[in-house]
Design a protein around this motif. Sequence first.
Motif, PDB file in Angstrom:
ATOM      1  N   GLN A 157       0.955  -1.191   0.027  1.00  0.00           N
ATOM      2  CA  GLN A 157      -0.076  -0.070  -0.054  1.00  0.00           C
ATOM      3  C   GLN A 157       0.903   1.091   0.075  1.00  0.00           C
ATOM      4  O   GLN A 157       0.547   2.296  -0.680  1.00  0.00           O
ATOM      5  CB  GLN A 157      -0.904  -0.043   1.279  1.00  0.00           C
TER       6      GLN A 157
ATOM      7  N   ALA B 137       2.417   1.670  -3.461  1.00  0.00           N
ATOM      8  CA  ALA B 137       1.338   2.307  -4.355  1.00  0.00           C
ATOM      9  C   ALA B 137       1.085   3.485  -4.287  1.00  0.00           C
ATOM     10  O   ALA B 137       0.923   4.052  -5.292  1.00  0.00           O
ATOM     11  CB  ALA B 137       0.129   1.277  -4.182  1.00  0.00           C
ATOM     12  N   TYR B 138       0.888   4.118  -3.104  1.00  0.00           N
ATOM     13  CA  TYR B 138       0.751   5.412  -2.831  1.00  0.00           C
ATOM     14  C   TYR B 138       1.802   6.300  -3.354  1.00  0.00           C
ATOM     15  O   TYR B 138       1.583   7.471  -3.945  1.00  0.00           O
ATOM     16  CB  TYR B 138       0.490   5.677  -1.254  1.00  0.00           C
TER      17      TYR B 138
ATOM     18  N   GLU C 199       1.756   6.452  -6.776  1.00  0.00           N
ATOM     19  CA  GLU C 199       0.536   7.403  -7.268  1.00  0.00           C
ATOM     20  C   GLU C 199       0.823   8.872  -7.278  1.00  0.00           C
ATOM     21  O   GLU C 199       0.739   9.710  -8.235  1.00  0.00           O
ATOM     22  CB  GLU C 199      -0.666   7.090  -6.501  1.00  0.00           C
ATOM     23  N   GLU C 200       1.816   9.192  -6.291  1.00  0.00           N
ATOM     24  CA  GLU C 200       2.220  10.778  -5.964  1.00  0.00           C
ATOM     25  C   GLU C 200       3.457  10.867  -6.649  1.00  0.00           C
ATOM     26  O   GLU C 200       3.789  12.121  -6.648  1.00  0.00           O
ATOM     27  CB  GLU C 200       2.329  10.642  -4.235  1.00  0.00           C
TER      28      GLU C 200
END
Length: 218
Positions: free
Chosen positions: A183, A186-187, A190-191
């Motif tokens: 997680q 993935a964050y 994404e950022e």
Amino acid sequence: MCTITDIVICGFNGSILKYCGEKMDYEYILTRLSKMLSPKRLQHSIGVSKTAEEMAERFGGDKVKAGLAGLLHDAAREVPVADLLPRAQAFGIVVSDIEKAEPILLHAPISAKLAESKFNIHDAEILQAIFLHTTGGAHMSLLDKIIYLADVIEPGRNFGGLEEIRAMAHSDLDKALLLALDQSIAYILEEGGLIHPATIEARNDLLIKQRTPILHTT
């Protein structure tokens, strides 16, 4: 064995708290932390401490060490970002290019140094767990895993996917840690952020350990 909430006064010399095995002045730590952290951050640290104790009991870890590491894990979290790099250099912390670009990552190793210098904590397991609580790392100890996860799942946290991690943390520490790492990665992707190599090492180490029995049977 006493828990962090049952810890008795060991006494302190001037402003330096004496760490006497399993005995620590919990109220003294809270008083000092309240001057270093905002009320919200202090409440988070208390939540991590209690969650870490619960996980230590569940998985056979040391509840006192877990409670102390959880309470002190964010001691440097509210050091101004501009001060993190010079503070790390003053402590002699080796700083990577990623940490120079993302100095907020340095709050973890600086917190470990503050636990040692301000609270007289010299237990290597506690200091390492604080050091690794943001990035993780290869070959994490039981305490390392507990503090990393407790920081993610403490009651004050609220984000998508959290309940799955919390549920897994009741039965399988490594699987819960892997979910948390996935997680986090993935964050960051994404950022458009930078992924610390230690985080990749932590994830790969868990996957290798999961797959090793299969590899040995083929």
